[in-house]
Every structure is written in C-alpha cells, then in structure tokens.
Design an enzyme around this catalytic site. Structure first.
Site, PDB file in Angstrom:
ATOM      1  CB  SER A 258      -0.967  -0.067   1.192  1.00 28.90           C
ATOM      2  OG  SER A 258      -1.985   0.882   1.054  1.00 28.90           O
TER       3      SER A 258
ATOM      4  CG  HIS B  22      -5.551  -0.360  -1.777  1.00 30.50           C
ATOM      5  ND1 HIS B  22      -5.918  -1.369  -0.902  1.00 30.50           N
ATOM      6  CD2 HIS B  22      -4.572   0.338  -1.146  1.00 30.50           C
ATOM      7  CE1 HIS B  22      -5.210  -1.251   0.225  1.00 30.50           C
ATOM      8  NE2 HIS B  22      -4.382  -0.235   0.095  1.00 30.50           N
TER       9      HIS B  22
ATOM     10  CD  GLU C 216      -7.808  -3.969  -1.753  1.00 32.00           C
ATOM     11  OE1 GLU C 216      -8.577  -4.926  -1.529  1.00 32.00           O
ATOM     12  OE2 GLU C 216      -7.999  -2.815  -1.330  1.00 32.00           O
TER      13      GLU C 216
END
Lengths: 294, 294
Positions: B137, B179, B206
């Site tokens: 992330s 994401h 993800e």
C-alpha cells in the site's frame, strides 16, 4: 418483422446512458434526450421491460419527463412476448418521437422483445421516423448487436468470464458496458476485448451519456467519461490458457472521452473521419455507424 | 547519507504489494517475502513509519511472520526524523535480511524518512547486502522515485488532480498505485500519465505483488493483476484545458499482467528484453531497473 432499414432512412439520435442518470435535479441527460425527441412537443415512450418493477420505474420517469415539460408520456410496460407482438402496442410505439429504455436486466429485455413486432417497430421508428432512442444501464447495453449478457463479478479478467448475447443491434462492432467507473468494470470489459478483438469495448460512466447522431458525430455529456478499449493490436495468452485462468494482455489501446468530447465522422464519400489520429478513425466511424447507412 | 549505489552492488529483491495482502490465512505474498529474505533464518524488520497506529500494525506483522516460521522479527516504530537519524537504529536496520514497509500514508513515511540516515541505510541494505525490500500500500507507492502523493478521489481524470512527491527511489520512471481495482484507481493513474508521459503508471491490485529481481526479471504473484499504463504514444488535451477540467486521452497503451506473468530483462550487453513485443521492451527494462545497475 425484421430490423432491415430502408434506403430512405433518416435515423435519429441514440442516447446511450451509463446508468444512474440524474432524474430529480437538473436532469441534463434526460433533458437532452427530451430535446432530441422534440422538446415540449415530444411524445416519449418509456420502455420498462428490462425491469422487474416496471410500474415503479415508469413513475420515476413519468415525473422526470413531466418536470422537463414533456406533456405526452406513454408507459410501455411489457410483460410477455405476446404483448410485444400486439399490433396495438406497435402502433403506439410508432407514434412516439422518443423511446427511452430503462435499466433492469438486458437479458430480460431481449428475451421479451427480441424478434418481436415491437423490436421491428423500434428499428422502424429510429430508421424511418427519426425517433430518438435512449437507453440507460441495461437499456444501454441492449443497444449493441453483441450485448454483454453476464459476467463473473471479478475485476481480474479471466478466460470465459464474460458472456455475450444478441442485443438490439443499433450499434455494431461494439460492446457497451455501463456504471463503468463506479462498478470497477475495466476488468470485465478487458475480458470482452480479449475474447473478441473485433469488437471495441465502450464503458460509460454513471450519469454520463454517449449521444450519437447516426452516421455523423458523437458527443459525450454528463458527469463522467466514456472509456473505449481497442484490442486490435493486442496480444494475449487467450489461446494458450484454460477456462477461468487469468488473462495476460499486451497493447490494449485505451481512449478516454470526457464530457464535451465530440467527434465528427466526416462526409459520406470522403475517406472518413479526416483530421483524426489514425487510431481513432475507425473507432469514430464505428461508434457513429457511419458505414452502416445505405 | 546519500542513496548512491556502489559499483559492487548486488541488489536484492523488491516485493511491491498492492495492499490488503493476506496476513492470516496462507499468506502467499508474505511467505514469498520471507523466503526471499532468507526463510526461517531471515531477520525481518517491519518499518511501520507510514502508519499512525504503528504498534497495532507491528503486532499484525509480528504474528504473521512468526506464523511463517521467522524467528527474528524487529519492530521499526519511528516517530521522528531524529529517530530516523539514530546510528543505533541504522545499525539495527543494516542487520536485517528483509525490510517490510507497511501501509499508512506514503507522505508521512517520506516526511519522516526522506534524506535521513535510515533512508541511506535502506539503500545500502538493498544495494550492498542484497536485503529484500517489501512494501505494501503506502509502502509500495513509496518505492518509486516519483511517488503518487495525493489525488482528488475522482474516477474522472482531471488536469491537476494528482500530485507527485519524492519517493524512496528504488524504482525509476514509474509511478506505483495500489488497491488498484478495488478502489477504482484507473482514473487517477491515467491523470498521472496524462501529466507525466515519461513515467509508466503501474497499478497493483490488492493481495497482489510485483516481485522484482533487480536488473533481471519481474513476476506477478497473488490474487489480482498488475496494470501498466504507457502514455508515450498518447495524445491529450492537457496543454489546452484549464486546471480541474476533464482530460481527454487518446492512445494510452494498457498492459495487464496477472499472477504468474513473468518477464526477463535479458543479459547485460544485449539489446535487452529480446523476444518481447517492441512495446514491452522498455517497460520490462524500466520495471526491472535493468539500466540502473552500474
């Protein structure tokens, strides 16, 4: 009962809406549809057959078009193929200057309408009378000849994850997807293009419409954008993987048309779409249906 | 305190994770990171500085790597630039065989670490010791030199809607987004490419990772895919529209690499990436950092 167009055709506009269009505030897309259907003098038929709650959907559009000053509004609640072959309904539909196909399930819409007298009437209305045809969500998907019927709801494109079916055929060589950004549908539209590189994938965002003046030009209106995927130069692993394995795609061309984007197909007889980048010419020609007019 | 690499460099692997990786079940991505860090003999440092809840995040990864049989696990909770310049912490970090950067906010991570002794140590660890560097992330976004810092959360790309900042610089000429499918980030990565056609946009899904053996090859592992956007042949309205107007983009090339996709950069001295489609050669060369090794 065919969809064949006459040589005297003078088709109207197609308003292809990505779903969730504003029906309560300024309603710019419905307003434009009403304008293209004749404005306050329009006679708008709302074809709710895609939906399983036709009466509720009719009430929403009845109010919306009423608010826009359209006095003549006709519900087209259709519950069987018999009704879709009723000559009385056909006459009614041919009296409309605008036909709006609501959301729901495009498979239901085609199973009800495909090949019926009402299907033919839709095409006569468009090609002979210049009736404006609008469709939102399922009603938008239904407009192409090859229609996106169903898919695994999976953002990762898999072989065999998307099924096409026969649509209404107002648009050729494209597959329309709707709610494009909001529902993360890039993956499924890539899966369509991977299996069908002959077709362009056209993803329309919510509250956004592709307005097509048949054979002449198209324009994007509304809040979002229209994404076009072109797989003609693509290479992929499609032929070597098994069903439900993940697709690897190289060189898909992506075009993004925001509201205000407008493309001209050029005059009949010229080479078409002059002044456009080479890669866009065929896309503009296909989306406007420039080559499908007799 | 620089990031300069020695000519004797023998860099390790980068594991660039799109967020929400499995930390409780089979943990295939964390397992691969641990394997590349030395397996059960690994000494894994978890750098939580991107997060505002560092202790909680550390506990999650402490348990995950423990479950994977890694006995030596070090929390790297960093709360100030002073701490990031502490020689004791530097020594600790240089003792690690794997460094995992957690999620949070990549701006926070760079504001804390950028230009500190710990920043230099990260690069020494990677380039001189072959330490495996992972990031998920925010930790993934931070790996590139040009880092995606913030954006209007808008799926329709606008001019000026995306800001870049200086990242850690393990990857060059790319901008990493994470994401990717789940948060509908095609729009913002297109906005990056529209303004920065020199950079490739790399969108990682993800529970998916891009595993890079520096200078040699890359591979995709996990549940999703990696999407690469190439704007080199793109034309757009960027130069003619105003701030916050919508972008129109023609001819963005899109490549989709699912789990299992693996590309070789070729041997030093050859022309690079032989056997690949022309359009992929530079992308593979850039993602593997083939040309950044001395």
């Amino acid at each position: 009962m065919s969809r064949k167009q006459k040589s005297s055709s003078r088709p109207g506009h197609l308003v292809v809406v990505g779903g969730a269009e504003d029906r309560e505030q300024d309603k710019p897309i419905l307003r434009e549809f009403a304008r293209l259907s004749g404005g306050e003098k329009a006679r708008i038929a709302v074809l709710t057959a895609a939906s399983s709650i036709q009466d509720e959907i009719w009430e929403i559009y009845d109010k919306a078009f009423g608010d826009l000053g359209v006095e003549q509004r006709m519900p087209f609640v259709i519950n069987s193929r018999d009704e879709a072959n009723d000559p009385h309904r056909v006459e009614q539909l041919l009296g409309a200057t605008g036909i709006y196909m609501t959301g729901g399930d495009q498979k239901r819409l085609l199973a009800m309408l495909g090949g019926t007298a009402l299907d033919s009437a839709l095409h006569r209305a468009f090609f002979e009378h210049g009736t404006c045809i609008g469709g939102t969500s399922a009603g938008a998907s239904a407009m192409s000849g090859h229609m996106l019927a169903e898919s695994l709801n999976d953002s990762i494109p898999q072989k065999g994850s998307v099924n096409l079916a026969a649509g209404l055929g107002f648009l050729h060589r494209v597959v329309i997807d709707q709610h494009f950004s909001a529902r993360q549908r890039l993956g499924r539209l890539l899966a369509v293009v991977a299996q069908n590189p002959y077709l362009f994938g056209v993803g329309i965002d919510e509250d956004t419409a592709l307005v097509i003046e048949y054979g002449k030009r198209f324009e994007v209106i509304g809040e979002g954008a229209v994404t076009v995927l072109d797989g003609r130069q693509m290479s992929s692993n499609f032929l070597t993987i098994n069903h439900h394995e993940h697709l690897e795609l190289i060189d898909v061309r992506l075009h993004l048309f925001p509201a205000g984007a407008r493309y001209e197909a050029g005059e009949p007889g010229d080479e078409g779409c002059t002044g456009l980048p080479e890669s866009l010419r065929e896309i503009v020609s296909v989306i406007t249906n420039r080559d499908y007019l007799s």
